[in-house]
Design a protein around this motif. Structure first.
Motif, PDB file in Angstrom:
ATOM      1  N   LEU A  52       0.831  -1.215   0.000  1.00 29.10           N
ATOM      2  CA  LEU A  52       0.000   0.000   0.000  1.00 29.10           C
ATOM      3  C   LEU A  52       0.862   1.261   0.000  1.00 29.10           C
ATOM      4  CD1 LEU A  52      -2.868  -1.010   2.435  1.00 29.10           C
ATOM      5  CD2 LEU A  52      -3.042  -0.603  -0.033  1.00 29.10           C
ATOM      6  N   ASP A  53       1.971   1.220   0.752  1.00 28.50           N
ATOM      7  CA  ASP A  53       2.890   2.364   0.765  1.00 28.50           C
ATOM      8  C   ASP A  53       3.500   2.591  -0.619  1.00 28.50           C
ATOM      9  OD1 ASP A  53       2.405   2.801   3.445  1.00 28.50           O
ATOM     10  OD2 ASP A  53       4.250   1.817   4.129  1.00 28.50           O
ATOM     11  N   LEU A  54       3.879   1.503  -1.288  1.00 27.76           N
ATOM     12  CA  LEU A  54       4.419   1.624  -2.647  1.00 27.76           C
ATOM     13  C   LEU A  54       3.396   2.268  -3.574  1.00 27.76           C
ATOM     14  CD1 LEU A  54       6.377  -1.645  -3.528  1.00 27.76           C
ATOM     15  CD2 LEU A  54       7.261   0.673  -3.417  1.00 27.76           C
ATOM     16  N   PHE A  55       2.159   1.842  -3.457  1.00 28.11           N
ATOM     17  CA  PHE A  55       1.102   2.422  -4.279  1.00 28.11           C
ATOM     18  C   PHE A  55       0.955   3.908  -3.991  1.00 28.11           C
ATOM     19  CE2 PHE A  55      -3.449   3.563  -4.693  1.00 28.11           C
ATOM     20  CZ  PHE A  55      -3.559   3.456  -6.069  1.00 28.11           C
ATOM     21  N   SER A  56       0.959   4.251  -2.726  1.00 31.27           N
ATOM     22  CA  SER A  56       0.808   5.658  -2.334  1.00 31.27           C
ATOM     23  C   SER A  56       1.939   6.524  -2.893  1.00 31.27           C
ATOM     24  CB  SER A  56       0.768   5.756  -0.804  1.00 31.27           C
ATOM     25  OG  SER A  56       0.652   7.080  -0.397  1.00 31.27           O
ATOM     26  N   GLU A  57       3.154   6.001  -2.867  1.00 33.90           N
ATOM     27  CA  GLU A  57       4.328   6.745  -3.341  1.00 33.90           C
ATOM     28  C   GLU A  57       4.404   6.822  -4.866  1.00 33.90           C
ATOM     29  OE1 GLU A  57       7.685   4.760  -1.642  1.00 33.90           O
ATOM     30  OE2 GLU A  57       6.939   5.010   0.403  1.00 33.90           O
ATOM     31  N   HIS A  58       3.732   5.908  -5.564  1.00 32.90           N
ATOM     32  CA  HIS A  58       3.868   5.802  -7.018  1.00 32.90           C
ATOM     33  C   HIS A  58       2.524   5.882  -7.740  1.00 32.90           C
ATOM     34  CE1 HIS A  58       7.369   3.738  -5.231  1.00 32.90           C
ATOM     35  NE2 HIS A  58       8.026   4.322  -6.209  1.00 32.90           N
ATOM     36  N   ARG A  59       1.538   6.544  -7.173  1.00 33.73           N
ATOM     37  CA  ARG A  59       0.201   6.559  -7.766  1.00 33.73           C
ATOM     38  C   ARG A  59      -0.033   7.694  -8.762  1.00 33.73           C
ATOM     39  NH1 ARG A  59      -2.709   7.974  -2.205  1.00 33.73           N
ATOM     40  NH2 ARG A  59      -2.202  10.167  -2.160  1.00 33.73           N
ATOM     41  N   THR A  60       0.968   8.533  -8.964  1.00 36.51           N
ATOM     42  CA  THR A  60       0.844   9.593  -9.960  1.00 36.51           C
ATOM     43  C   THR A  60       1.923   9.424 -11.028  1.00 36.51           C
ATOM     44  OG1 THR A  60       2.239  11.084  -8.670  1.00 36.51           O
ATOM     45  CG2 THR A  60      -0.125  11.249  -8.313  1.00 36.51           C
ATOM     46  N   ASP A  61       1.575   9.814 -12.239  1.00 38.93           N
ATOM     47  CA  ASP A  61       2.561   9.747 -13.324  1.00 38.93           C
ATOM     48  C   ASP A  61       3.753  10.634 -12.992  1.00 38.93           C
ATOM     49  OD1 ASP A  61       1.212   7.960 -14.961  1.00 38.93           O
ATOM     50  OD2 ASP A  61       0.153   9.522 -16.060  1.00 38.93           O
ATOM     51  N   ASP A  62       4.907  10.273 -13.546  1.00 35.53           N
ATOM     52  CA  ASP A  62       6.164  11.007 -13.362  1.00 35.53           C
ATOM     53  C   ASP A  62       6.660  10.990 -11.914  1.00 35.53           C
ATOM     54  OD1 ASP A  62       8.318  12.370 -14.529  1.00 35.53           O
ATOM     55  OD2 ASP A  62       7.499  14.322 -13.918  1.00 35.53           O
ATOM     56  N   TRP A  63       6.401   9.890 -11.195  1.00 34.22           N
ATOM     57  CA  TRP A  63       6.817   9.777  -9.808  1.00 34.22           C
ATOM     58  C   TRP A  63       8.336   9.769  -9.643  1.00 34.22           C
ATOM     59  CZ3 TRP A  63       9.589   5.300  -9.458  1.00 34.22           C
ATOM     60  CH2 TRP A  63       9.232   4.243 -10.285  1.00 34.22           C
ATOM     61  N   ASP A  64       9.048   9.473 -10.714  1.00 34.31           N
ATOM     62  CA  ASP A  64      10.508   9.454 -10.625  1.00 34.31           C
ATOM     63  C   ASP A  64      11.164  10.689 -11.249  1.00 34.31           C
ATOM     64  OD1 ASP A  64      10.030   8.981 -13.305  1.00 34.31           O
ATOM     65  OD2 ASP A  64      11.377   7.248 -13.439  1.00 34.31           O
ATOM     66  N   GLY A  65      10.348  11.601 -11.799  1.00 33.70           N
ATOM     67  CA  GLY A  65      10.886  12.785 -12.461  1.00 33.70           C
ATOM     68  C   GLY A  65      11.374  12.526 -13.875  1.00 33.70           C
ATOM     69  N   TYR A  66      11.205  11.287 -14.358  1.00 33.03           N
ATOM     70  CA  TYR A  66      11.649  10.914 -15.699  1.00 33.03           C
ATOM     71  C   TYR A  66      10.505  10.340 -16.531  1.00 33.03           C
ATOM     72  CZ  TYR A  66      16.321  11.485 -13.803  1.00 33.03           C
ATOM     73  OH  TYR A  66      17.441  11.994 -13.212  1.00 33.03           O
ATOM     74  N   GLY A  67       9.272  10.641 -16.157  1.00 26.34           N
ATOM     75  CA  GLY A  67       8.123  10.209 -16.942  1.00 26.34           C
ATOM     76  C   GLY A  67       7.568   8.838 -16.611  1.00 26.34           C
ATOM     77  N   ALA A  68       7.898   8.286 -15.454  1.00 28.87           N
ATOM     78  CA  ALA A  68       7.389   6.963 -15.087  1.00 28.87           C
ATOM     79  C   ALA A  68       5.869   6.981 -14.966  1.00 28.87           C
ATOM     80  CB  ALA A  68       8.000   6.515 -13.762  1.00 28.87           C
ATOM     81  N   LYS A  69       5.263   5.848 -15.302  1.00 26.55           N
ATOM     82  CA  LYS A  69       3.812   5.704 -15.218  1.00 26.55           C
ATOM     83  C   LYS A  69       3.400   5.383 -13.785  1.00 26.55           C
ATOM     84  CE  LYS A  69       3.016   6.097 -19.611  1.00 26.55           C
ATOM     85  NZ  LYS A  69       2.432   7.309 -20.122  1.00 26.55           N
ATOM     86  N   ALA A  70       2.211   5.823 -13.434  1.00 20.93           N
ATOM     87  CA  ALA A  70       1.654   5.560 -12.106  1.00 20.93           C
ATOM     88  C   ALA A  70       1.271   4.093 -11.961  1.00 20.93           C
ATOM     89  CB  ALA A  70       0.423   6.432 -11.884  1.00 20.93           C
ATOM     90  N   VAL A  71       1.338   3.608 -10.728  1.00 23.76           N
ATOM     91  CA  VAL A  71       0.785   2.296 -10.413  1.00 23.76           C
ATOM     92  C   VAL A  71      -0.727   2.481 -10.338  1.00 23.76           C
ATOM     93  CG1 VAL A  71       0.664   0.449  -8.709  1.00 23.76           C
ATOM     94  CG2 VAL A  71       2.838   1.591  -9.117  1.00 23.76           C
ATOM     95  N   THR A  72      -1.453   1.693 -11.097  1.00 29.07           N
ATOM     96  CA  THR A  72      -2.908   1.821 -11.110  1.00 29.07           C
ATOM     97  C   THR A  72      -3.537   0.943 -10.033  1.00 29.07           C
ATOM     98  OG1 THR A  72      -3.215  -0.001 -12.662  1.00 29.07           O
ATOM     99  CG2 THR A  72      -2.881   2.216 -13.607  1.00 29.07           C
ATOM    100  N   GLY A  73      -4.798   1.212  -9.765  1.00 33.49           N
ATOM    101  CA  GLY A  73      -5.533   0.373  -8.828  1.00 33.49           C
ATOM    102  C   GLY A  73      -5.612  -1.069  -9.298  1.00 33.49           C
ATOM    103  N   PRO A  99       9.223   1.504 -13.920  1.00 30.68           N
ATOM    104  CA  PRO A  99       8.789   2.773 -14.537  1.00 30.68           C
ATOM    105  C   PRO A  99       7.506   2.666 -15.367  1.00 30.68           C
ATOM    106  CG  PRO A  99      11.143   2.511 -14.797  1.00 30.68           C
ATOM    107  CD  PRO A  99      10.624   1.212 -14.247  1.00 30.68           C
ATOM    108  N   ASN A 100       7.105   1.448 -15.751  1.00 28.24           N
ATOM    109  CA  ASN A 100       5.848   1.289 -16.495  1.00 28.24           C
ATOM    110  C   ASN A 100       4.644   1.123 -15.566  1.00 28.24           C
ATOM    111  OD1 ASN A 100       6.011  -1.330 -15.560  1.00 28.24           O
ATOM    112  ND2 ASN A 100       6.042  -2.283 -17.573  1.00 28.24           N
ATOM    113  N   GLY A 101       4.857   1.214 -14.247  1.00 27.37           N
ATOM    114  CA  GLY A 101       3.772   1.124 -13.274  1.00 27.37           C
ATOM    115  C   GLY A 101       3.492  -0.278 -12.767  1.00 27.37           C
ATOM    116  N   SER A 102       4.304  -1.261 -13.130  1.00 26.29           N
ATOM    117  CA  SER A 102       4.140  -2.635 -12.669  1.00 26.29           C
ATOM    118  C   SER A 102       4.804  -2.817 -11.302  1.00 26.29           C
ATOM    119  CB  SER A 102       4.766  -3.617 -13.659  1.00 26.29           C
ATOM    120  OG  SER A 102       4.162  -3.498 -14.917  1.00 26.29           O
ATOM    121  N   VAL A 103       4.283  -3.760 -10.538  1.00 30.58           N
ATOM    122  CA  VAL A 103       4.831  -4.072  -9.217  1.00 30.58           C
ATOM    123  C   VAL A 103       5.740  -5.289  -9.353  1.00 30.58           C
ATOM    124  CG1 VAL A 103       4.275  -4.699  -6.836  1.00 30.58           C
ATOM    125  CG2 VAL A 103       2.783  -3.124  -8.091  1.00 30.58           C
TER     126      VAL A 103
END
Length: 162
Positions: A52-73, A99-103
């Motif tokens: 859940l913490d990983l999802f919270s930290e990565h739930r918006t696009d560009d979470w890494d500042g290099y265009g990474a995709k968000a983790v979706t529900g 970076p593609n939003g996969s866990v």
């Protein structure tokens, strides 16, 4: 009237087997396939919160500042499904996000001995394993009750830990 107490191991309640199907036999023998280590069950505590913490930290696009995709529900749901299919008798995996939003679930023993499973949002598992001089990889579709896929994954995890 008597009440039977069912012991809990990690995320699962252990029940006496009454099944006769192939799947029931597979489930009954699963711990013997991978080896039993009850100390690992305790290490799984908190893994759902970590997910859940990983999802919270990565739930918006560009979470890494290099265009990474968000983790979706959907990706989070698929990761929880996979996590809940894992027996707590295996060592706890490390969790990360691609970076593609996969866990990603990863089991690491040492350089040259690593196995990772990438959980996609469309209930697809991609796996890669390095076993010294041997490499394996594949893509599998999974559902909540896919013992064949989990058995394959568990065999590879066992290989990396041996």
């Amino acid at each position: 009237m008597s009440v039977a107490c069912l012991p809990k191991i990690g995320f699962r309640t252990v029940r006496p087997s009454q099944g006769i199907s192939d799947d029931a036999k597979w489930l009954e023998n699963r711990e013997q396939t991978i080896g039993i280590d009850s100390t690992n069950a305790q290490s799984y505590n908190g893994l759902q919160d970590e997910l859940l913490d990983l999802f919270s930290e990565h739930r918006t696009d560009d979470w890494d500042g290099y265009g990474a995709k968000a983790v979706t529900g959907k990706a989070l749901d698929a990761a929880f499904t996979f996590l809940n299919m894992l027996p707590t008798t295996i060592p706890r995996p490390e969790l990360s996000v691609e970076p593609n939003g996969s866990v990603v679930f990863e089991w690491y023993q040492r350089p040259g001995r690593v196995f990772s499973v990438t959980v996609e949002k469309d209930e697809q598992l991609s796996y890669t394993g390095l076993f010294d001089s041997s490499l394996t990889s594949g893509i599998e579709s999974f559902e909540e009750n896919s013992p064949e896929v989990i058995e394959l994954i568990l065999r590879h995890i066992k290989r990396v830990l041996s």
